[in-house]
Design an enzyme around this catalytic site. Sequence first.
Site, PDB file in Angstrom:
ATOM      1  N   TRP A 161       0.757  -1.119   0.083  1.00 56.19           N
ATOM      2  CA  TRP A 161       0.059  -0.090   0.125  1.00 56.19           C
ATOM      3  C   TRP A 161       0.857   1.291  -0.071  1.00 56.19           C
ATOM      4  O   TRP A 161       1.894   1.414   0.922  1.00 56.19           O
ATOM      5  CB  TRP A 161      -0.908   0.067   1.194  1.00 56.19           C
ATOM      6  CG  TRP A 161      -1.590   1.322   1.698  1.00 56.19           C
ATOM      7  CD1 TRP A 161      -0.979   2.300   2.327  1.00 56.19           C
ATOM      8  CD2 TRP A 161      -2.637   1.854   1.102  1.00 56.19           C
ATOM      9  NE1 TRP A 161      -1.853   3.501   2.435  1.00 56.19           N
ATOM     10  CE2 TRP A 161      -2.866   3.115   1.810  1.00 56.19           C
ATOM     11  CE3 TRP A 161      -3.928   1.206   0.423  1.00 56.19           C
ATOM     12  CZ2 TRP A 161      -4.154   3.769   1.554  1.00 56.19           C
ATOM     13  CZ3 TRP A 161      -4.941   1.997   0.313  1.00 56.19           C
ATOM     14  CH2 TRP A 161      -5.063   3.311   0.797  1.00 56.19           C
ATOM     15  N   ASN A 218       0.197   5.735   0.409  1.00 58.39           N
ATOM     16  CA  ASN A 218      -0.753   6.647   0.398  1.00 58.39           C
ATOM     17  C   ASN A 218       0.305   8.170   0.303  1.00 58.39           C
ATOM     18  O   ASN A 218       1.035   8.180  -0.949  1.00 58.39           O
ATOM     19  CB  ASN A 218      -1.846   6.820   1.354  1.00 58.39           C
ATOM     20  CG  ASN A 218      -1.530   6.860   2.876  1.00 58.39           C
ATOM     21  OD1 ASN A 218      -1.046   5.794   3.313  1.00 58.39           O
ATOM     22  ND2 ASN A 218      -1.456   7.893   3.620  1.00 58.39           N
ATOM     23  N   ASP A 219       0.119   9.303   1.192  1.00 56.40           N
ATOM     24  CA  ASP A 219       0.871  10.481   0.857  1.00 56.40           C
ATOM     25  C   ASP A 219       2.137  10.455   0.485  1.00 56.40           C
ATOM     26  O   ASP A 219       2.782   9.718   1.176  1.00 56.40           O
ATOM     27  CB  ASP A 219       0.717  11.067   2.113  1.00 56.40           C
ATOM     28  CG  ASP A 219      -0.495  11.244   2.824  1.00 56.40           C
ATOM     29  OD1 ASP A 219      -1.579  10.838   2.329  1.00 56.40           O
ATOM     30  OD2 ASP A 219      -0.813  11.889   3.953  1.00 56.40           O
ATOM     31  N   PHE A 244       3.435   8.524  10.570  1.00 49.13           N
ATOM     32  CA  PHE A 244       2.792   9.123   9.850  1.00 49.13           C
ATOM     33  C   PHE A 244       3.423  10.192   9.020  1.00 49.13           C
ATOM     34  O   PHE A 244       4.684  10.331   9.012  1.00 49.13           O
ATOM     35  CB  PHE A 244       1.523   9.838  10.395  1.00 49.13           C
ATOM     36  CG  PHE A 244       0.317   8.875  10.798  1.00 49.13           C
ATOM     37  CD1 PHE A 244       0.677   7.593  10.679  1.00 49.13           C
ATOM     38  CD2 PHE A 244      -0.808   9.444  11.168  1.00 49.13           C
ATOM     39  CE1 PHE A 244      -0.597   6.634  10.873  1.00 49.13           C
ATOM     40  CE2 PHE A 244      -1.906   8.548  11.492  1.00 49.13           C
ATOM     41  CZ  PHE A 244      -1.803   7.206  11.493  1.00 49.13           C
ATOM     42  N   SER A 245       2.586  11.064   8.042  1.00 42.92           N
ATOM     43  CA  SER A 245       3.311  12.094   7.028  1.00 42.92           C
ATOM     44  C   SER A 245       4.379  13.075   7.839  1.00 42.92           C
ATOM     45  O   SER A 245       4.159  13.417   8.743  1.00 42.92           O
ATOM     46  CB  SER A 245       2.212  12.432   6.098  1.00 42.92           C
ATOM     47  OG  SER A 245       1.692  11.737   5.435  1.00 42.92           O
ATOM     48  N   ARG A 251      -0.897  16.692  13.356  1.00 48.36           N
ATOM     49  CA  ARG A 251       0.124  15.584  12.444  1.00 48.36           C
ATOM     50  C   ARG A 251       0.486  16.540  11.041  1.00 48.36           C
ATOM     51  O   ARG A 251      -0.119  17.573  10.823  1.00 48.36           O
ATOM     52  CB  ARG A 251      -0.522  14.092  11.952  1.00 48.36           C
ATOM     53  CG  ARG A 251      -1.838  14.469  11.375  1.00 48.36           C
ATOM     54  CD  ARG A 251      -2.363  13.024  10.936  1.00 48.36           C
ATOM     55  NE  ARG A 251      -3.833  13.195  10.358  1.00 48.36           N
ATOM     56  CZ  ARG A 251      -5.088  13.007  11.436  1.00 48.36           C
ATOM     57  NH1 ARG A 251      -4.959  12.890  12.647  1.00 48.36           N
ATOM     58  NH2 ARG A 251      -6.305  13.174  10.872  1.00 48.36           N
ATOM     59  N   GLU A 261      -5.485  18.428   7.100  1.00 47.29           N
ATOM     60  CA  GLU A 261      -4.202  17.346   7.018  1.00 47.29           C
ATOM     61  C   GLU A 261      -3.152  17.954   5.927  1.00 47.29           C
ATOM     62  O   GLU A 261      -3.318  18.650   5.190  1.00 47.29           O
ATOM     63  CB  GLU A 261      -4.669  16.336   6.635  1.00 47.29           C
ATOM     64  CG  GLU A 261      -5.759  15.419   7.617  1.00 47.29           C
ATOM     65  CD  GLU A 261      -5.844  14.040   6.998  1.00 47.29           C
ATOM     66  OE1 GLU A 261      -5.813  13.300   8.182  1.00 47.29           O
ATOM     67  OE2 GLU A 261      -6.183  13.722   5.911  1.00 47.29           O
ATOM     68  N   TRP A 284      -9.356   8.486  -0.406  1.00 49.47           N
ATOM     69  CA  TRP A 284      -9.674   7.642   0.712  1.00 49.47           C
ATOM     70  C   TRP A 284     -10.935   7.035   0.609  1.00 49.47           C
ATOM     71  O   TRP A 284     -11.719   7.482   0.108  1.00 49.47           O
ATOM     72  CB  TRP A 284      -9.655   8.265   2.227  1.00 49.47           C
ATOM     73  CG  TRP A 284      -8.257   8.715   2.641  1.00 49.47           C
ATOM     74  CD1 TRP A 284      -7.751   9.904   2.708  1.00 49.47           C
ATOM     75  CD2 TRP A 284      -7.322   7.702   3.256  1.00 49.47           C
ATOM     76  NE1 TRP A 284      -6.281  10.026   3.214  1.00 49.47           N
ATOM     77  CE2 TRP A 284      -5.810   8.506   3.659  1.00 49.47           C
ATOM     78  CE3 TRP A 284      -7.259   6.427   3.439  1.00 49.47           C
ATOM     79  CZ2 TRP A 284      -4.945   8.068   3.906  1.00 49.47           C
ATOM     80  CZ3 TRP A 284      -6.151   5.835   3.927  1.00 49.47           C
ATOM     81  CH2 TRP A 284      -5.071   6.608   4.310  1.00 49.47           C
TER      82      TRP A 284
END
Length: 484
Positions: free
Chosen positions: A35, A37-38, A97-98, A159, A214, A297
């Site tokens: 997977w 994502n960002d 996280f990012s 975050r 975010e 998402w």
Amino acid sequence: MSTALNQANQAVNRLRSEVKKDFYPEFHLTPPAGWMNDPNGLIYFNGLYHAFYQHHPFDENWGPMHWGHMTSPDLVHWQHQLIALAPDQDYDRDGCFSGCAVDDNGVLTLIYTGHRWLKEVGDDSAIQEVQCIATSEDGIYFTKHGPILQPPKDIMHFRDPKVWKQDERWYLVVGARDLHDTGQILLYSATDLRHWQFERILARASQKQGYMWECPDFFPLQDKFILMFSPQGIQAEGYQFRNQFQSGYLIGNWTPNNPFNVEHDFQELDAGHDFYAPQSFLAADGRRIIFGWMDMWESPMPSKADHWAGSFTLPRELSLGKQGNILIRPIRELTALRQNDIHIPPIQIISQHKTLDCPASSIELQVIFDLKQSTAERYGLELMASEDGKYATRLYIDNQAARLIFDRSQSGKAVTGYRSVPLNSHADSLHLHIFIDRSSVEIFINHGENCITSRIYPLGENHRVNLYAENGSACISSFQGWQL
Ligand code: FRU
């Protein structure tokens, strides 16, 4: 290398052999397996571009976040590197996280969010998020040094730090959600990267602008400052804000120690179905470039059956438009991807359906429609059209609605729906710059005035590009194409 990192690298290598390539991109940054994502930690450092990303290497679903890593000398050809961060400390045990990357006096430094679930996995009402730091000697192996910034009292969702240096001082913006579920961006500053001082709330949601903001980024563009972020919780309104979450920007003026004076309402960066969490960096020559996550998402992702999910958009250069907007264009380096020219007979007025002898699954097109000479009610392109006529992704001009419409209702697997942008009523022509890469379509309209980015999962065989016009004729003044 920690045991956790070792296991993560082994897992992704095992999974890699099971990845099926049907929808797998040819020239977009995509995880080897698992997977994504960002985009995280985008930086030009010591002659090399680094792109990190939110990654779950154990399978194709989102899970405890790692930082995947790719590098490139030229922003076109990318190489996978070892996974850079794994969630293996108490403060980041449920996810790295990012975050971002900076050059701290010659040391490649990552600043990211350490995430913890306090009750159950996935329960957003009880979490702890702190900003953490890691450094590298060689740009491949990273050493963690722990948390450097705790959330303000009463804030849990805290975050996605983005850090930059200005006038010999470090600044950090971070996304937050307050007790009243108001999204906001907090600004901090520091003389080193370890001791941060709260400066101010840089921007906060007014009514209907979202409960959480975010992935902020804050940077100068010509003589303005841009606050780019990804709000959650904005409701659809007419043609706008139709995705699960949005990504866009505020434009204004800012100098250190002063508030951010916003000059224009929030604007989306991309009108397509699949664009989120963009981050920017400076190219070697100073251009401001962004990558976004080319998914959304909660969208269907049929590539999960092939053991991968997620990729980045193409790198896009930002500049200021004349109407308080940002222009977004594919970076010029991408011309290096061009292989064969696609030869199309000089065009042409069409008044029905026309199949072009044009391969479709990994191509770049530049098409100019003459809006004044075209009389059809609807006219445009069928992209990735299957030979049997069952499947196609349509990009067409609706003359009466005066809009350019992207329609993936018959694209193939899983995804559906329309997105559109208005046509400029004063323009004589419409310029479309299109990139197709197996399961993605990116359309840059009128040299960056708008873009539409969406995933498609084509079915059928022998895909081609078609032209068509309904009830009248369409005039195409130029058509160029390249296989990539
Ligand atoms: C945005 C986001 C970030 C977070 C990361 C987790 O897509 O939710 O806020 O850091 O993804 O993977």
